[in-house]
Scaffold this motif. Structure first.
Motif, mmCIF file in Angstrom:
data_model
loop_
_atom_site.group_PDB
_atom_site.id
_atom_site.type_symbol
_atom_site.label_atom_id
_atom_site.label_comp_id
_atom_site.label_asym_id
_atom_site.label_seq_id
_atom_site.Cartn_x
_atom_site.Cartn_y
_atom_site.Cartn_z
ATOM 1 N N PRO A 194 -0.125 4.877 -25.760
ATOM 2 C CA PRO A 194 -0.473 5.611 -24.530
ATOM 3 C C PRO A 194 -1.572 4.936 -23.725
ATOM 4 O O PRO A 194 -1.693 5.160 -22.525
ATOM 5 N N LEU A 195 -2.374 4.087 -24.383
ATOM 6 C CA LEU A 195 -3.422 3.357 -23.669
ATOM 7 C C LEU A 195 -2.873 2.109 -23.002
ATOM 8 O O LEU A 195 -3.553 1.465 -22.197
ATOM 9 N N GLY A 196 -1.631 1.744 -23.365
ATOM 10 C CA GLY A 196 -1.035 0.535 -22.819
ATOM 11 C C GLY A 196 -1.693 -0.719 -23.331
ATOM 12 O O GLY A 196 -1.588 -1.787 -22.709
ATOM 13 N N LEU A 197 -2.356 -0.633 -24.486
ATOM 14 C CA LEU A 197 -3.122 -1.771 -25.014
ATOM 15 C C LEU A 197 -2.511 -2.363 -26.275
ATOM 16 O O LEU A 197 -2.327 -3.576 -26.375
ATOM 17 N N ALA A 198 -2.215 -1.524 -27.251
ATOM 18 C CA ALA A 198 -1.699 -2.034 -28.529
ATOM 19 C C ALA A 198 -0.268 -2.539 -28.359
ATOM 20 O O ALA A 198 0.595 -1.818 -27.833
ATOM 21 N N PRO A 199 0.002 -3.792 -28.766
ATOM 22 C CA PRO A 199 1.377 -4.308 -28.686
ATOM 23 C C PRO A 199 2.303 -3.460 -29.559
ATOM 24 O O PRO A 199 2.130 -3.401 -30.769
ATOM 25 N N THR A 200 3.248 -2.808 -28.943
ATOM 26 C CA THR A 200 4.181 -1.939 -29.673
ATOM 27 C C THR A 200 5.608 -2.219 -29.211
ATOM 28 O O THR A 200 6.361 -2.895 -29.898
ATOM 29 N N ALA A 201 5.960 -1.742 -28.041
ATOM 30 C CA ALA A 201 7.301 -2.011 -27.522
ATOM 31 C C ALA A 201 7.524 -3.515 -27.322
ATOM 32 O O ALA A 201 8.624 -4.031 -27.545
ATOM 33 N N SER A 202 6.474 -4.223 -26.922
ATOM 34 C CA SER A 202 6.612 -5.665 -26.669
ATOM 35 C C SER A 202 6.894 -6.437 -27.956
ATOM 36 O O SER A 202 7.698 -7.378 -27.966
ATOM 37 N N THR A 203 6.225 -6.061 -29.039
ATOM 38 C CA THR A 203 6.477 -6.756 -30.301
ATOM 39 C C THR A 203 7.850 -6.389 -30.859
ATOM 40 O O THR A 203 8.524 -7.224 -31.469
ATOM 41 N N THR A 204 8.269 -5.141 -30.630
ATOM 42 C CA THR A 204 9.607 -4.731 -31.060
ATOM 43 C C THR A 204 10.668 -5.543 -30.327
ATOM 44 O O THR A 204 11.648 -5.997 -30.923
ATOM 45 N N ALA A 205 10.473 -5.741 -29.032
ATOM 46 C CA ALA A 205 11.423 -6.520 -28.231
ATOM 47 C C ALA A 205 11.478 -7.971 -28.705
ATOM 48 O O ALA A 205 12.560 -8.552 -28.833
ATOM 49 N N ALA A 206 10.318 -8.548 -28.981
ATOM 50 C CA ALA A 206 10.281 -9.938 -29.452
ATOM 51 C C ALA A 206 10.963 -10.070 -30.808
ATOM 52 O O ALA A 206 11.700 -11.036 -31.065
ATOM 53 N N LEU A 207 10.710 -9.108 -31.676
ATOM 54 C CA LEU A 207 11.334 -9.140 -33.003
ATOM 55 C C LEU A 207 12.849 -9.048 -32.894
ATOM 56 O O LEU A 207 13.581 -9.783 -33.559
ATOM 57 N N ALA A 208 13.329 -8.158 -32.027
ATOM 58 C CA ALA A 208 14.769 -7.997 -31.847
ATOM 59 C C ALA A 208 15.405 -9.264 -31.268
ATOM 60 O O ALA A 208 16.494 -9.673 -31.683
ATOM 61 N N MET A 209 14.721 -9.903 -30.322
ATOM 62 C CA MET A 209 15.238 -11.148 -29.760
ATOM 63 C C MET A 209 15.295 -12.230 -30.826
ATOM 64 O O MET A 209 16.248 -13.027 -30.885
ATOM 65 N N GLY A 210 14.293 -12.263 -31.690
ATOM 66 C CA GLY A 210 14.305 -13.220 -32.794
ATOM 67 C C GLY A 210 15.469 -12.975 -33.735
ATOM 68 O O GLY A 210 16.129 -13.922 -34.195
ATOM 69 N N ASP A 211 15.744 -11.711 -34.015
ATOM 70 C CA ASP A 211 16.891 -11.381 -34.864
ATOM 71 C C ASP A 211 18.197 -11.798 -34.189
ATOM 72 O O ASP A 211 19.130 -12.283 -34.852
ATOM 73 N N ALA A 212 18.271 -11.593 -32.876
ATOM 74 C CA ALA A 212 19.477 -11.981 -32.142
ATOM 75 C C ALA A 212 19.712 -13.488 -32.250
ATOM 76 O O ALA A 212 20.843 -13.946 -32.445
ATOM 77 N N LEU A 213 18.646 -14.259 -32.117
ATOM 78 C CA LEU A 213 18.761 -15.711 -32.281
ATOM 79 C C LEU A 213 19.249 -16.068 -33.677
ATOM 80 O O LEU A 213 20.183 -16.867 -33.849
ATOM 81 N N ALA A 214 18.611 -15.479 -34.703
ATOM 82 C CA ALA A 214 18.928 -15.824 -36.085
ATOM 83 C C ALA A 214 20.379 -15.507 -36.418
ATOM 84 O O ALA A 214 21.078 -16.316 -37.046
ATOM 85 N N VAL A 215 20.853 -14.341 -35.998
ATOM 86 C CA VAL A 215 22.218 -13.944 -36.327
ATOM 87 C C VAL A 215 23.238 -14.757 -35.547
ATOM 88 O O VAL A 215 24.288 -15.143 -36.074
ATOM 89 N N ALA A 216 22.937 -15.051 -34.285
ATOM 90 C CA ALA A 216 23.846 -15.897 -33.499
ATOM 91 C C ALA A 216 23.975 -17.281 -34.139
ATOM 92 O O ALA A 216 25.076 -17.840 -34.228
ATOM 93 N N LEU A 217 22.854 -17.824 -34.593
ATOM 94 C CA LEU A 217 22.876 -19.134 -35.258
ATOM 95 C C LEU A 217 23.601 -19.057 -36.590
ATOM 96 O O LEU A 217 24.350 -19.974 -36.961
ATOM 97 N N LEU A 218 23.379 -17.979 -37.316
ATOM 98 C CA LEU A 218 24.048 -17.783 -38.610
ATOM 99 C C LEU A 218 25.563 -17.840 -38.435
ATOM 100 O O LEU A 218 26.265 -18.548 -39.168
ATOM 101 N N GLU A 219 26.052 -17.087 -37.460
ATOM 102 C CA GLU A 219 27.498 -17.057 -37.218
ATOM 103 C C GLU A 219 28.009 -18.429 -36.768
ATOM 104 O O GLU A 219 29.069 -18.879 -37.182
ATOM 105 N N SER A 220 27.251 -19.081 -35.894
ATOM 106 C CA SER A 220 27.675 -20.378 -35.364
ATOM 107 C C SER A 220 27.738 -21.442 -36.453
ATOM 108 O O SER A 220 28.581 -22.349 -36.397
ATOM 109 N N ARG A 221 26.870 -21.329 -37.438
ATOM 110 C CA ARG A 221 26.851 -22.307 -38.533
ATOM 111 C C ARG A 221 27.874 -21.985 -39.621
ATOM 112 O O ARG A 221 28.070 -22.767 -40.542
ATOM 113 N N GLY A 222 28.499 -20.823 -39.526
ATOM 114 C CA GLY A 222 29.429 -20.422 -40.580
ATOM 115 C C GLY A 222 28.702 -20.104 -41.875
ATOM 116 O O GLY A 222 29.226 -20.303 -42.968
ATOM 117 N N PHE A 223 27.477 -19.599 -41.746
ATOM 118 C CA PHE A 223 26.646 -19.287 -42.904
ATOM 119 C C PHE A 223 27.273 -18.121 -43.665
ATOM 120 O O PHE A 223 27.563 -17.072 -43.098
#
Length: 326
Positions: A152-181
């Motif tokens: 509520p103070l707009g200070l603690a990274p919360t939604a922003s870190t969640t978004a970054a984490l999700a984007m990182g997961d999207a990268l990892a899974v896309a690469l996993l599929e592309s590599r045939g892992f």
């Protein structure tokens, strides 16, 4: 705590989840050409993905690096503050750098940007500020900006870190599929975990063999067979011919049936009361498949044979429990 206070806490928690849900929904439109470019750079990386980030972004970066590494994309995390004091030597010309900074102006990252440029490695940024210094310096930028933080103070990274984490997961899974892992590949990078044990352990890794195998011949007196079962402590004995070829099995369950039939255990031979055509597995079978066979037929032990039905070992449910397969 009053009912009113409890209700307010639930409302606050739900508000956080709603804000973060909106932040994740906004990312869907950002799986675009920039995302493809980032994946392509990582797929063609001959070295490793070097992830950097400060503070909360650093924590998220560490998790992203770990996820990439465990899903077929070699990666590690480097603290940008330490990088300017020697750890930058971890980055080579074969690597790709993934830099996280919500503001895009993190001082410790900007300090090492000239050195990253000198190495001429691809730089993928993940920022919440498209006009930032880091965004402009990057080969490709992934936009993880959020409308507002859940704090509520707009200070603690919360939604922003969640978004970054999700984007990182999207990268990892896309690469996993592309590599045939595959699941087997995943297990090989997680040998200490439950999945690793289930997908890597073979029957030969956990079975009893040699002198540990309870074994008698068909013409063995039943009381002698019971002594063999007692000595080996597996609740059963294999019955084999002179060439060690399996003829049957005698178990605790067979003993109960023998006693119910009022058969004299001192006079009967084991071939008269044994179970014919016992369930068997081979040494190269996965332990988890052997477990499935035991569960399917409600038995606690399997004979291990070669392709000529020659006895090579015994597998008991307790062995699978000890190995963590169950």
């Amino acid at each position: 705590m009053t009912e009113t206070e409890a209700k307010k806490l639930c409302q606050l928690g739900l508000a956080v989840l709603e804000t973060e849900t909106q932040a994740l929904a906004a990312l869907q439109n950002r799986i675009n050409h920039s995302f493809v470019q980032a994946c392509d750079a990582m797929l063609h990386c001959d070295g490793r993905i070097v992830v950097i980030g400060m503070g909360k972004s650093g924590h998220i970066g560490g998790k992203i690096a770990a996820t990439l590494a465990s899903t077929g994309t070699p990666a590690f995390f480097v603290h940008p503050g330490e990088a300017s004091h020697g750890d930058l030597g971890m980055i080579t010309r074969k690597d790709v750098v993934l830099a996280l900074s919500n503001s895009g102006e993190t001082e410790e990252i900007l300090t090492i940007l000239p050195l990253i440029r000198r190495l001429q490695v691809p730089l993928i940024s993940m920022t919440g500020n498209p006009g930032s210094t880091l965004t402009k310096a990057a080969t490709v930028n992934l936009d993880v900006s959020v409308e507002k933080e859940a704090c509520p103070l707009g200070l603690a990274p919360t939604a922003s870190t969640t978004a970054a984490l999700a984007m990182g997961d999207a990268l990892a899974v896309a690469l996993l599929e592309s590599r045939g892992f595959s699941a087997d590949d995943f297990a090989r990078s997680h040998p200490g975990g439950r999945l690793g044990r289930r997908l890597l352990l073979h029957v030969s890794d956990v079975m009893h063999c040699g002198d540990e195998i309870p074994c008698v011949h068909p013409d063995t007196a039943l009381d002698s067979a019971l002594l063999e079962m007692t000595r080996k402590g597996l609740g059963m004995t294999a019955v084999v011919d002179t060439r060690q070829k399996v003829q049957g099995i005698y178990t605790d369950g067979d003993l109960r049936r023998t006693l119910d039939a009022d058969i004299n255990i001192h006079e009967a031979r084991v071939e008269e009361v044994m179970s014919h055509h016992p369930r068997c597995v081979q040494t190269d079978n996965l332990a988890v498949d052997a477990l499935s066979l035991m569960q399917q037929h409600h038995i606690s032990a399997l004979l291990v044979v070669d392709d000529k039905q020659v006895l090579t070992g015994v597998l008991h449910m307790h062995d699978l429990l000890r190995a963590g397969v169950v």
